[in-house]
Design a protein around this motif. Sequence first.
Motif, PDB file in Angstrom:
ATOM      1  N   ILE A   9       0.878  -1.172   0.000  1.00 19.23           N
ATOM      2  CA  ILE A   9       0.000   0.000   0.000  1.00 19.23           C
ATOM      3  C   ILE A   9       0.915   1.220   0.000  1.00 19.23           C
ATOM      4  O   ILE A   9       1.761   1.359   0.891  1.00 19.23           O
ATOM      5  N   ARG A  10       0.770   2.086  -1.010  1.00 21.75           N
ATOM      6  CA  ARG A  10       1.714   3.194  -1.158  1.00 21.75           C
ATOM      7  C   ARG A  10       1.113   4.572  -0.932  1.00 21.75           C
ATOM      8  O   ARG A  10       1.827   5.491  -0.560  1.00 21.75           O
ATOM      9  N   ASP A  11      -0.193   4.723  -1.193  1.00 25.77           N
ATOM     10  CA  ASP A  11      -0.747   6.077  -1.185  1.00 25.77           C
ATOM     11  C   ASP A  11      -2.270   6.024  -1.008  1.00 25.77           C
ATOM     12  O   ASP A  11      -2.850   4.951  -0.850  1.00 25.77           O
ATOM     13  N   ARG A  12      -2.882   7.182  -1.037  1.00 23.56           N
ATOM     14  CA  ARG A  12      -4.329   7.288  -0.841  1.00 23.56           C
ATOM     15  C   ARG A  12      -5.098   6.466  -1.877  1.00 23.56           C
ATOM     16  O   ARG A  12      -6.106   5.837  -1.551  1.00 23.56           O
ATOM     17  N   LYS A  13      -4.629   6.453  -3.101  1.00 23.50           N
ATOM     18  CA  LYS A  13      -5.301   5.683  -4.151  1.00 23.50           C
ATOM     19  C   LYS A  13      -5.349   4.194  -3.770  1.00 23.50           C
ATOM     20  O   LYS A  13      -6.383   3.542  -3.930  1.00 23.50           O
ATOM     21  N   ASP A  14      -4.240   3.675  -3.271  1.00 20.94           N
ATOM     22  CA  ASP A  14      -4.208   2.269  -2.839  1.00 20.94           C
ATOM     23  C   ASP A  14      -5.147   2.038  -1.651  1.00 20.94           C
ATOM     24  O   ASP A  14      -5.855   1.035  -1.594  1.00 20.94           O
ATOM     25  N   VAL A  15      -5.135   2.974  -0.713  1.00 21.25           N
ATOM     26  CA  VAL A  15      -6.015   2.845   0.461  1.00 21.25           C
ATOM     27  C   VAL A  15      -7.476   2.866   0.010  1.00 21.25           C
ATOM     28  O   VAL A  15      -8.281   2.054   0.470  1.00 21.25           O
ATOM     29  N   PHE A  16      -7.816   3.778  -0.902  1.00 22.99           N
ATOM     30  CA  PHE A  16      -9.190   3.842  -1.397  1.00 22.99           C
ATOM     31  C   PHE A  16      -9.571   2.531  -2.083  1.00 22.99           C
ATOM     32  O   PHE A  16     -10.687   2.031  -1.914  1.00 22.99           O
ATOM     33  N   SER A  17      -8.653   1.974  -2.836  1.00 23.97           N
ATOM     34  CA  SER A  17      -8.892   0.682  -3.503  1.00 23.97           C
ATOM     35  C   SER A  17      -9.182  -0.408  -2.478  1.00 23.97           C
ATOM     36  O   SER A  17     -10.135  -1.184  -2.629  1.00 23.97           O
ATOM     37  N   LEU A  18      -8.356  -0.471  -1.442  1.00 23.07           N
ATOM     38  CA  LEU A  18      -8.532  -1.460  -0.379  1.00 23.07           C
ATOM     39  C   LEU A  18      -9.871  -1.270   0.326  1.00 23.07           C
ATOM     40  O   LEU A  18     -10.648  -2.221   0.480  1.00 23.07           O
ATOM     41  N   VAL A  19     -10.150  -0.057   0.747  1.00 19.39           N
ATOM     42  CA  VAL A  19     -11.385   0.244   1.473  1.00 19.39           C
ATOM     43  C   VAL A  19     -12.609  -0.065   0.612  1.00 19.39           C
ATOM     44  O   VAL A  19     -13.573  -0.686   1.082  1.00 19.39           O
ATOM     45  N   SER A  20     -12.571   0.325  -0.642  1.00 22.37           N
ATOM     46  CA  SER A  20     -13.711   0.093  -1.542  1.00 22.37           C
ATOM     47  C   SER A  20     -13.965  -1.393  -1.747  1.00 22.37           C
ATOM     48  O   SER A  20     -15.108  -1.855  -1.676  1.00 22.37           O
ATOM     49  N   GLU A  21     -12.906  -2.151  -1.996  1.00 21.75           N
ATOM     50  CA  GLU A  21     -13.055  -3.595  -2.209  1.00 21.75           C
ATOM     51  C   GLU A  21     -13.533  -4.271  -0.924  1.00 21.75           C
ATOM     52  O   GLU A  21     -14.409  -5.148  -0.953  1.00 21.75           O
ATOM     53  N   PHE A  22     -12.983  -3.862   0.198  1.00 28.66           N
ATOM     54  CA  PHE A  22     -13.370  -4.428   1.490  1.00 28.66           C
ATOM     55  C   PHE A  22     -14.854  -4.208   1.764  1.00 28.66           C
ATOM     56  O   PHE A  22     -15.572  -5.147   2.122  1.00 28.66           O
ATOM     57  N   TYR A  23     -15.337  -2.995   1.598  1.00 26.08           N
ATOM     58  CA  TYR A  23     -16.743  -2.728   1.913  1.00 26.08           C
ATOM     59  C   TYR A  23     -17.688  -3.305   0.871  1.00 26.08           C
ATOM     60  O   TYR A  23     -18.845  -3.586   1.181  1.00 26.08           O
ATOM     61  N   LYS A  24     -17.207  -3.554  -0.335  1.00 25.46           N
ATOM     62  CA  LYS A  24     -18.002  -4.290  -1.319  1.00 25.46           C
ATOM     63  C   LYS A  24     -18.247  -5.705  -0.780  1.00 25.46           C
ATOM     64  O   LYS A  24     -19.357  -6.240  -0.871  1.00 25.46           O
ATOM     65  N   THR A  25     -17.209  -6.288  -0.202  1.00 26.11           N
ATOM     66  CA  THR A  25     -17.310  -7.627   0.397  1.00 26.11           C
ATOM     67  C   THR A  25     -18.199  -7.599   1.644  1.00 26.11           C
ATOM     68  O   THR A  25     -19.059  -8.465   1.816  1.00 26.11           O
ATOM     69  N   ILE A  26     -17.973  -6.609   2.508  1.00 21.78           N
ATOM     70  CA  ILE A  26     -18.770  -6.474   3.742  1.00 21.78           C
ATOM     71  C   ILE A  26     -20.257  -6.405   3.420  1.00 21.78           C
ATOM     72  O   ILE A  26     -21.074  -7.061   4.062  1.00 21.78           O
ATOM     73  N   ARG A  27     -20.603  -5.590   2.437  1.00 23.03           N
ATOM     74  CA  ARG A  27     -22.020  -5.363   2.120  1.00 23.03           C
ATOM     75  C   ARG A  27     -22.719  -6.619   1.626  1.00 23.03           C
ATOM     76  O   ARG A  27     -23.939  -6.731   1.715  1.00 23.03           O
ATOM     77  N   LYS A  28     -21.939  -7.588   1.126  1.00 25.02           N
ATOM     78  CA  LYS A  28     -22.509  -8.850   0.641  1.00 25.02           C
ATOM     79  C   LYS A  28     -22.448  -9.957   1.691  1.00 25.02           C
ATOM     80  O   LYS A  28     -23.041 -11.016   1.511  1.00 25.02           O
ATOM     81  N   ASP A  29     -21.718  -9.711   2.778  1.00 26.75           N
ATOM     82  CA  ASP A  29     -21.525 -10.735   3.795  1.00 26.75           C
ATOM     83  C   ASP A  29     -22.832 -11.032   4.527  1.00 26.75           C
ATOM     84  O   ASP A  29     -23.587 -10.126   4.880  1.00 26.75           O
ATOM     85  N   GLU A  30     -23.060 -12.310   4.771  1.00 30.84           N
ATOM     86  CA  GLU A  30     -24.297 -12.767   5.409  1.00 30.84           C
ATOM     87  C   GLU A  30     -24.491 -12.174   6.806  1.00 30.84           C
ATOM     88  O   GLU A  30     -25.601 -11.797   7.183  1.00 30.84           O
ATOM     89  N   MET A  31     -23.421 -12.065   7.584  1.00 32.50           N
ATOM     90  CA  MET A  31     -23.534 -11.547   8.949  1.00 32.50           C
ATOM     91  C   MET A  31     -23.459 -10.021   8.997  1.00 32.50           C
ATOM     92  O   MET A  31     -24.280  -9.373   9.641  1.00 32.50           O
TER      93      MET A  31
END
Length: 138
Positions: A9-31
């Motif tokens: 992870i190098r910069d804000r763009k990478d962090v945004f990528s991580l956060v966006s992908e993570f919450y895409k997964t969270i929003r689909k998670d059963e729990m």
Amino acid sequence: MARIEMKDIRDRKDVFSLVSEFYKTIRKDEMLGPIFNRHIEEQQWPLHLEKLTDFWVTALFGTPCFKGNPGKAHKNVDRNLNYNMSQIHFGKWLQLWFSTIDALFEGEIAQRAKGAARKMATNQYLTIWKNKPEKSRC
């Protein structure tokens, strides 16, 4: 099959990528999906992802861009869930955070993101636990 070269992870763009992908997964998670989807309306997600990116940029790089009160937000969510948020929820959150990091990044900052998440999950759980009515503490 060639291995895809992973980067740190190098910069804000990478962090945004991580956060966006993570919450895409969270929003689909059963729990966790129903909790997040109930408390954050669809049109609020773009702004929320920017705020979460600010949080993680501050946590990972020390750049002071986050303004907010995660403890207050988590206490409100727990209250809205009739004080039923548990360590299991935070454990699932960590599991998904780690797997998202591992799918996208490797290196020192990626490891720092895992360590910071462990501390944050513990602190947030303790914050909500202290706020629970006595009969809800278990």
